[in-house]
Enzyme design. Structure first.
Site, mmCIF file in Angstrom:
data_model
loop_
_atom_site.group_PDB
_atom_site.id
_atom_site.type_symbol
_atom_site.label_atom_id
_atom_site.label_comp_id
_atom_site.label_asym_id
_atom_site.label_seq_id
_atom_site.Cartn_x
_atom_site.Cartn_y
_atom_site.Cartn_z
ATOM 1 N N CYS A 209 0.853 -1.348 0.163
ATOM 2 C CA CYS A 209 0.086 0.068 -0.041
ATOM 3 C C CYS A 209 0.965 1.160 0.149
ATOM 4 C CB CYS A 209 -0.900 0.045 1.310
ATOM 5 S SG CYS A 209 -1.828 1.348 1.321
ATOM 6 N N CYS A 231 -6.575 -1.796 0.285
ATOM 7 C CA CYS A 231 -5.828 -1.868 1.613
ATOM 8 C C CYS A 231 -6.728 -2.098 2.648
ATOM 9 C CB CYS A 231 -4.970 -0.704 1.999
ATOM 10 S SG CYS A 231 -3.989 -0.951 3.226
ATOM 11 N N CYS A 234 -5.721 0.607 5.761
ATOM 12 C CA CYS A 234 -5.970 2.125 5.888
ATOM 13 C C CYS A 234 -6.999 2.468 4.783
ATOM 14 C CB CYS A 234 -4.846 2.696 5.651
ATOM 15 S SG CYS A 234 -4.169 2.666 3.797
ATOM 16 N N ASP A 359 21.870 -6.153 -17.012
ATOM 17 C CA ASP A 359 21.586 -7.268 -16.159
ATOM 18 C C ASP A 359 20.603 -8.412 -16.423
ATOM 19 O OD1 ASP A 359 21.088 -9.054 -13.834
ATOM 20 O OD2 ASP A 359 20.413 -7.284 -12.388
#
Length: 451
Positions: A209, A231, A234, A359
Site C-alpha cells: 500500500c 488496503c 488504511c 543485468d
C-alpha cells in the site's frame, strides 16, 4: 523561433534528408545534431502543437500507435514517433519530420521514455499525459519501480495543466498528490467478484500500500499487480474508473475481442496486456471527442508495429517477432502464446546491451517452466547472452533433444525454413530484435529500416 533554433532545425532536417536518401535512415542522429546546436530547440518545435505524452514501462509503442489511429478518425494532422525512438533526440527528430500544415493546432502523440519525460516537459507543456504501468525493468538504469515513477512525477510536475490519463488498476498511479486533472481506466469485467478478498502471487512487485506499506488485497487481479485493489488496513483503494473494460470475449495469439463500456472492439494482436493499451488509446480518444464507432474502426485498421507481434513470412512459415524486456511482460507473452491451438516452434534471443538492460537476472523471474507443457516441437536459443537463456530453459525442463543452441542470429534465420512447424514465435530483447530484423531484411523477407 530564434536564429539559433532556425539554424539547428535546418541542420537537423538536412541530416535527416541525407540519412534517409543515401543511407539506411536514422532517428537519433538528426536530433542529436539539432540539440547540440540548440539544447532548447524543443521549446520552439512543440509550441504550436497539442502534445500527448505516453509513458510507462510496458506498452508505450502500441498505445502510441493505437492512439494515433484513433485520433486520425477526427483529426487530419497527427505527428508521432512511430519507430519507438522515445528519448529526447528521437523526439526532436520527430518534430524535424513534421510537414507544414494549415491546422491551427496540430496534434503530436509522443512515446516518451520514463527517464526522458522531464526532458520533454521542461520545454513542452502537454495537453494530455498517459501513464500505462510501472513494472520492474532495466534496474541498472531505472532502479526500483518507485524510482521509475518518481522520474515520471518529476516531469509531470512541470505540466500541472495537463490531464493525466492513468491505468487505474496500477496501485502506484493513485498514490501521489499532483494537482493535475485525473482520468482513470481499467478492467471491470467481473463485477460479481466485488466482494472477493485475494492477494497477488508471491514475488509480485508493487503490492505494498503506498499509504501505509501493508500488503494490498484485491477483489480481482488482471495480471501481476494490476486489478481492483484495496488496503484492509488504511482503506486505500482503486479509484473510480472513468473508462471501463466490461468484458473479454475472446483471446487468441493474433487477436483479442472485448467490450468497453458495453461496446464491442477488436484488435489484431494477442494478449491481455495489449487490451490495456487499447483501453488507454480509447480513453484518449474519448477525451479528444472521438466516438466509440470511430475508435472501433481505428482498432480494426491497426497495423503491426516492428517487433511487437510483427508477423514475418519466411517461406511457408509464419514467424511472430515479439519484444520482451522484463518479467511481467515476458510472462504475459508466455500467457499469450499458450493460447495457440496449433503446434509451434520457440526461439528465445537474449542480449544485454544498454537498451536491453545489462543485468540478465530478470529471466529467472520469467515463467519458462510453462513452455515444456505446451505443444512446442522445437526450441532454439541464441543472442549475445545465449548461454544464459540456454541454461534458463534447461532448468525450466526443456528437453535436450528438442533444444538447439545457435548464437548466430543470421544462422537462426537460415534455419527457420527447416523448422517442423508452420508457426514460429521469436521472443527477443530489444537489440536482439533489431539485429534479427536486419537479418530478415538482408534475406528479403521484410523491408529494411523500422520507420
Amino acid at each position: 523561433m530564434s536564429i539559433r533554433s532556425e539554424i539547428a532545425t535546418l541542420v537537423g532536417k538536412s541530416s535527416y534528408w541525407f540519412l534517409h536518401t543515401f543511407l539506411k535512415g536514422g532517428s537519433s542522429l538528426p536530433g542529436k545534431l539539432t540539440t547540440k546546436i540548440d539544447p532548447e530547440v524543443l521549446k520552439s518545435m512543440g509550441q504550436n502543437y497539442d502534445v500527448i505524452i505516453i509513458t510507462g514501462t510496458n506498452g508505450k509503442t502500441l498505445t502510441t500507435a493505437l492512439t494515433v489511429q484513433v485520433l486520425k478518425q477526427k483529426y487530419q494532422n497527427v505527428l508521432t514517433n512511430p519507430s519507438g525512438s522515445n528519448m529526447e533526440q528521437g523526439i526532436v527528430t520527430t518534430f524535424l519530420t513534421a510537414k507544414n500544415t494549415k491546422d491551427a493546432k496540430p496534434i503530436a502523440v509522443l512515446e516518451v521514455d520514463e527517464a526522458n519525460v522531464i526532458k520533454v516537459t521542461k520545454y513542452i507543456k502537454p495537453k494530455i499525459m498517459v501513464f500505462t504501468n510501472i513494472f520492474r525493468d532495466q534496474m541498472d538504469r531505472y532502479g526500483e519501480i518507485y524510482t521509475t515513477y518518481q522520474k515520471i512525477l518529476d516531469g509531470a510536475k512541470l505540466a500541472p495543466d495537463a490531464t493525466i490519463i492513468a491505468n487505474g488498476d496500477a496501485p502506484i498511479f493513485h498514490s501521489d498528490d499532483l494537482p493535475n486533472k485525473r482520468i482513470f481506466y481499467g478492467f471491470n469485467d467481473h463485477p460479481e467478484l466485488a466482494n472477493e478478498d485475494i492477494k497477488a502471487q508471491p514475488n509480485t512487485d508493487g503490492v505494498l500500500c503506498p499509504k501505509c506499506q501493508n500488503i494490498l488485497h484485491y477483489h480481482t487481479i488482471t495480471y501481476s499487480n494490476l486489478g481492483d485493489y484495496f488496503c484492509p488496513n488504511c482503506g486505500y483503494k482503486r479509484p473510480r474508473l472513468d473508462f471501463e473494460l466490461t468484458k473479454v470475449n475472446e483471446l487468441l495469439p493474433t487477436s483479442s475481442k472485448f467490450d468497453i463500456e458495453g461496446d464491442p472492439f477488436q484488435i489484431d494482436i494477442g494478449g491481455v496486456y495489449n487490451i490495456y493499451n487499447a483501453l488507454a488509446a480509447y480513453s484518449v480518444g474519448r477525451i479528444m471527442g472521438v466516438k466509440p464507432p470511430q475508435i472501433a474502426e481505428a482498432f480494426h485498421s491497426n497495423e503491426h508495429i516492428f517487433g511487437r507481434q510483427e508477423i514475418i513470412h519466411v517461406g511457408d512459415k509464419d514467424v511472430t517477432l515479439i519484444l520482451v524486456k522484463n518479467p511481467v511482460g515476458l510472462n504475459q507473452v508466455i500467457d499469450m502464446i499458450s493460447t495457440d491451438r496449433e503446434p509451434f516452434s520457440f526461439i528465445g534471443l537474449l542480449n544485454a546491451n544498454y537498451a536491453d538492460g545489462i543485468d540478465t537476472s530478470w529471466i529467472w523471474d520469467g515463467d519458462f517452466e510453462r513452455l515444456p507443457k505446451m505443444n512446442i516441437k522445437k526450441f532454439i536459443t541464441g543472442g549475445e547472452r545465449y548461454k544464459d537463456i540456454t541454461f534458463r530453459l534447461k532448468i525450466a525442463g526443456v528437453p535436450d533433444d528438442l533444444h538447439e543452441v545457435q548464437p548466430s542470429l543470421e544462422k537462426i534465420v537460415n534455419e527457420i525454413p527447416n523448422l517442423p512447424t508452420k508457426k514460429v514465435y521469436i521472443l527477443a530483447t530489444y537489440t536482439a530484435m533489431i539485429q534479427i530484423r536486419n537479418d530478415f531484411a538482408n534475406k528479403g523477407y521484410i523491408k529494411k529500416g523500422i520507420e
